[in-house]
Enzyme design. Sequence first.
Site, PDB file in Angstrom:
ATOM      1  N   ARG A   1       0.284  15.123  12.720  1.00  0.00           N
ATOM      2  CA  ARG A   1       1.071  14.620  11.580  1.00  0.00           C
ATOM      3  C   ARG A   1       1.467  15.808  10.694  1.00  0.00           C
ATOM      4  O   ARG A   1       0.900  16.025   9.623  1.00  0.00           O
ATOM      5  CB  ARG A   1       0.272  13.583  10.778  1.00  0.00           C
ATOM      6  CG  ARG A   1      -0.015  12.321  11.555  1.00  0.00           C
ATOM      7  CD  ARG A   1      -0.765  11.299  10.725  1.00  0.00           C
ATOM      8  NE  ARG A   1       0.089  10.545   9.842  1.00  0.00           N
ATOM      9  CZ  ARG A   1      -0.344   9.587   9.020  1.00  0.00           C
ATOM     10  NH1 ARG A   1      -1.631   9.283   8.978  1.00  0.00           N
ATOM     11  NH2 ARG A   1       0.493   8.918   8.248  1.00  0.00           N
TER      12      ARG A   1
ATOM     13  N   ARG B   1      -9.209   0.854   3.419  1.00  0.00           N
ATOM     14  CA  ARG B   1      -8.224   1.783   2.849  1.00  0.00           C
ATOM     15  C   ARG B   1      -6.894   1.086   2.604  1.00  0.00           C
ATOM     16  O   ARG B   1      -6.130   1.498   1.730  1.00  0.00           O
ATOM     17  CB  ARG B   1      -7.982   2.969   3.810  1.00  0.00           C
ATOM     18  CG  ARG B   1      -9.075   4.021   3.763  1.00  0.00           C
ATOM     19  CD  ARG B   1      -8.638   5.283   4.484  1.00  0.00           C
ATOM     20  NE  ARG B   1      -7.210   5.453   4.298  1.00  0.00           N
ATOM     21  CZ  ARG B   1      -6.337   5.705   5.269  1.00  0.00           C
ATOM     22  NH1 ARG B   1      -6.748   5.848   6.499  1.00  0.00           N
ATOM     23  NH2 ARG B   1      -5.070   5.833   4.998  1.00  0.00           N
TER      24      ARG B   1
ATOM     25  N   ASP C   1       3.536   0.595  12.178  1.00  0.00           N
ATOM     26  CA  ASP C   1       2.280   0.082  11.616  1.00  0.00           C
ATOM     27  C   ASP C   1       1.939  -1.321  12.128  1.00  0.00           C
ATOM     28  O   ASP C   1       0.826  -1.802  11.926  1.00  0.00           O
ATOM     29  CB  ASP C   1       2.362   0.039  10.088  1.00  0.00           C
ATOM     30  CG  ASP C   1       2.586   1.413   9.494  1.00  0.00           C
ATOM     31  OD1 ASP C   1       2.266   2.399  10.171  1.00  0.00           O
ATOM     32  OD2 ASP C   1       3.092   1.491   8.369  1.00  0.00           O
TER      33      ASP C   1
ATOM     34  N   CYS D   1      -5.140   8.490   8.339  1.00  0.00           N
ATOM     35  CA  CYS D   1      -5.458   8.025   9.688  1.00  0.00           C
ATOM     36  C   CYS D   1      -5.156   9.097  10.722  1.00  0.00           C
ATOM     37  O   CYS D   1      -4.149   9.803  10.621  1.00  0.00           O
ATOM     38  CB  CYS D   1      -4.611   6.790  10.030  1.00  0.00           C
ATOM     39  SG  CYS D   1      -5.212   5.294   9.253  1.00  0.00           S
TER      40      CYS D   1
ATOM     41  N   LYS E   1       0.831  -1.214   0.000  1.00  0.00           N
ATOM     42  CA  LYS E   1       0.000   0.000   0.000  1.00  0.00           C
ATOM     43  C   LYS E   1       0.859   1.256   0.000  1.00  0.00           C
ATOM     44  O   LYS E   1       0.652   2.168  -0.801  1.00  0.00           O
ATOM     45  CB  LYS E   1      -0.913   0.020   1.232  1.00  0.00           C
ATOM     46  CG  LYS E   1      -1.444   1.404   1.587  1.00  0.00           C
ATOM     47  CD  LYS E   1      -2.312   1.382   2.805  1.00  0.00           C
ATOM     48  CE  LYS E   1      -1.937   2.147   4.025  1.00  0.00           C
ATOM     49  NZ  LYS E   1      -1.334   3.408   4.092  1.00  0.00           N
ATOM     50  N   ASN E   2       1.835   1.295   0.893  1.00  0.00           N
ATOM     51  CA  ASN E   2       2.576   2.550   1.043  1.00  0.00           C
ATOM     52  C   ASN E   2       3.521   2.823  -0.121  1.00  0.00           C
ATOM     53  O   ASN E   2       3.906   3.967  -0.342  1.00  0.00           O
ATOM     54  CB  ASN E   2       3.292   2.591   2.398  1.00  0.00           C
ATOM     55  CG  ASN E   2       2.289   2.803   3.541  1.00  0.00           C
ATOM     56  OD1 ASN E   2       1.140   3.177   3.300  1.00  0.00           O
ATOM     57  ND2 ASN E   2       2.714   2.552   4.770  1.00  0.00           N
TER      58      ASN E   2
HETATM   59  N1  EPU Z   1       7.021  14.216  10.749  1.00  0.00           N
HETATM   60  C1  EPU Z   1       7.230  15.527  11.051  1.00  0.00           C
HETATM   61  N2  EPU Z   1       7.247  16.431  10.023  1.00  0.00           N
HETATM   62  C2  EPU Z   1       7.077  16.066   8.732  1.00  0.00           C
HETATM   63  C3  EPU Z   1       6.862  14.707   8.432  1.00  0.00           C
HETATM   64  C4  EPU Z   1       6.844  13.785   9.470  1.00  0.00           C
HETATM   65  O1  EPU Z   1       7.380  15.916  12.203  1.00  0.00           O
HETATM   66  O2  EPU Z   1       7.115  16.930   7.853  1.00  0.00           O
HETATM   67  C5  EPU Z   1       6.998  13.220  11.836  1.00  0.00           C
HETATM   68  C6  EPU Z   1       5.652  12.521  11.957  1.00  0.00           C
HETATM   69  O3  EPU Z   1       4.729  13.276  12.709  1.00  0.00           O
HETATM   70  C7  EPU Z   1       6.039  11.222  12.607  1.00  0.00           C
HETATM   71  C8  EPU Z   1       7.419  10.939  12.007  1.00  0.00           C
HETATM   72  O4  EPU Z   1       7.895  12.183  11.514  1.00  0.00           O
HETATM   73  O5  EPU Z   1       6.170  11.409  13.989  1.00  0.00           O
HETATM   74  C9  EPU Z   1       7.443   9.928  10.894  1.00  0.00           C
HETATM   75  O6  EPU Z   1       6.470  10.269   9.922  1.00  0.00           O
HETATM   76  P1  EPU Z   1       6.624   9.872   8.384  1.00  0.00           P
HETATM   77  O7  EPU Z   1       6.659  11.128   7.580  1.00  0.00           O
HETATM   78  O8  EPU Z   1       7.744   8.909   8.240  1.00  0.00           O
HETATM   79  O9  EPU Z   1       5.252   9.152   8.116  1.00  0.00           O
HETATM   80  P2  EPU Z   1       4.301   9.304   6.864  1.00  0.00           P
HETATM   81  O10 EPU Z   1       5.116   9.414   5.632  1.00  0.00           O
HETATM   82  O11 EPU Z   1       3.255  10.329   7.110  1.00  0.00           O
HETATM   83  C10 EPU Z   1       4.255   6.760   6.358  1.00  0.00           C
HETATM   84  C11 EPU Z   1       3.198   5.728   6.180  1.00  0.00           C
HETATM   85  C12 EPU Z   1       2.573   5.405   7.529  1.00  0.00           C
HETATM   86  C13 EPU Z   1       3.665   4.942   8.480  1.00  0.00           C
HETATM   87  C14 EPU Z   1       4.774   5.987   8.563  1.00  0.00           C
HETATM   88  C15 EPU Z   1       5.957   5.548   9.403  1.00  0.00           C
HETATM   89  C16 EPU Z   1       2.377   6.214   3.971  1.00  0.00           C
HETATM   90  C17 EPU Z   1       1.277   6.719   3.122  1.00  0.00           C
HETATM   91  N3  EPU Z   1       2.175   6.243   5.281  1.00  0.00           N
HETATM   92  O12 EPU Z   1       3.591   7.905   6.880  1.00  0.00           O
HETATM   93  O13 EPU Z   1       1.667   4.351   7.290  1.00  0.00           O
HETATM   94  O14 EPU Z   1       3.116   4.738   9.754  1.00  0.00           O
HETATM   95  O15 EPU Z   1       5.269   6.280   7.251  1.00  0.00           O
HETATM   96  O16 EPU Z   1       6.527   4.410   8.887  1.00  0.00           O
HETATM   97  O17 EPU Z   1       3.403   5.759   3.475  1.00  0.00           O
HETATM   98  C18 EPU Z   1      -0.154   2.957   7.769  1.00  0.00           C
HETATM   99  O18 EPU Z   1       0.180   2.304   6.762  1.00  0.00           O
HETATM  100  O19 EPU Z   1      -1.002   2.564   8.611  1.00  0.00           O
HETATM  101  C19 EPU Z   1       0.488   4.248   7.988  1.00  0.00           C
HETATM  102  C20 EPU Z   1       0.006   5.165   8.817  1.00  0.00           C
END
Ligand code: EPU
Length: 427
Positions: free
Chosen positions: A123, A406, A314, A118, A23-24
């Site tokens: 975030r 989703r 996750d 989610c 998915k991701n």
């Molecule tokens: N963060 C910041 N600032 C930013 C971006 C991130 O402070 O600009 C923080 C976030 O708040 C969090 C940490 O950095 O505390 C890591 O966030 P990351 O950006 O790595 O997460 P994401 O890209 O929003 C993806 C996956 C998530 C998964 C996370 C961590 C996708 C679409 N989503 O989210 O997947 O939990 O990486 O591995 O790729 C799920 O599949 O259930 C899911 C939520």
Amino acid sequence: MEEVIKIRGSRRLNGTVRISGSKNSTVALIPAAVLGSEPVTIYGVPKISDVDALIELLRELGVEVTQPDEETLIIDPRNMEDRPLVSDAVTKLRASYYFMGALLGKYGKVLIRMPGGCNLGKRPIDLHLKGFELLGATVSYPEEHEDCTLLVAPEGGLKGTDIFLDIPSVGATINIMMAAVFAKGRTIIGNAAKEPEIIDIATMLNRMGANIYGMGTDRLVIEGGHPLKGCTHEIIPDRIEAATYLLIAAAMADDMEITNVIPAHLTGILSKLEEIGIKTDHTNDSIHIYGNDPHKVLKPTDIITKPYPGFATDVQQPFTALLTRSGGRSTVTEEIYAARFKHLPELEKMGANAHQEGATGIIVGPTPLHGAVVTATDLRCGAALVIAGLMADGETEIHEIKHIDRGYDNLDGKLRALGADIRREIV
Ligand code: EPU
């Protein structure tokens, strides 16, 4: 009227389950596919509602999307137009923010609504925006477009530069990489995320003609400014779906084989399973759980979520459901999303002894689980409740299953094939 999932638990599960495409990865590959001048064919696309939402967004941009079969998408950007992305579809998922990097790169500007996804607490996307700014873009929030961000490249286009991420964010790494592919010169992303999905997206972009190096390390180098064309690409297997079925197998199977997996992506999870007393074996692309006794009391453990290759955030929610079978006190500490514990009160409704202290979930077991009416507050909470429902005696009714849809391809169908008593009903 609402569609719910009903599970009659305590059934032994056996057989083989095939894991779908990640998915991701998919949710980033789809926006990346419009970056070139020719069609891109993506194989192994999971049937999940996040993909439907992204297809809706592609069509809003005039991109032609065809699905020759259930797992293949052909994305043809030849008639694509530079339009703002401000519809409700943007807010249906988190990953719509990948159109920021994609469209800023391709057209030099983008007006886009804030993404959904989610609710895991705060975030922010400050690191994405910081990266775009360092590439030379200006970021503003036009008053006439509520909840929208406007990104504009400077005259002469984006310019490659050094960007250091305070946190190795998956989303920021991918988003900046997509914009940097169009920036003149070299961009170096320091403290880049190393998740397998990032390698997958960089691999596809390279097939399209990009020059990205160092993927899978924390120093990602992008030589930008090369024209992109079309390609074909097969998505990597979903390591989080695979982990979910590993937990399901540990919870309820005597013998289960999980195919289309890359075991090396699951090292953190497999080692924790071994620690609590679950035996697994693997080949290059399958994992086998065997000789398992769903009544055995497991050992307790302490989990800390970390960026890859650490224990994936996750997977902590689904893992919590299994920890109700461990004798003693287990802890799960969240280092990625401190508020990702909405599953605990739901599991308590089913008989778990689980509560949150700060960024740690504490589970004391073993406690038998009983069927109850519960709510999937987010995607992986939904997975935790399905596992708990399979373990519980009696009937579990799960609400808000849109979250599960989703991110899990045909979860109930795959579980029925393994022998589960699970069905959808309108209530
Ligand atoms: N963060 C910041 N600032 C930013 C971006 C991130 O402070 O600009 C923080 C976030 O708040 C969090 C940490 O950095 O505390 C890591 O966030 P990351 O950006 O790595 O997460 P994401 O890209 O929003 C993806 C996956 C998530 C998964 C996370 C961590 C996708 C679409 N989503 O989210 O997947 O939990 O990486 O591995 O790729 C799920 O599949 O259930 C899911 C939520």
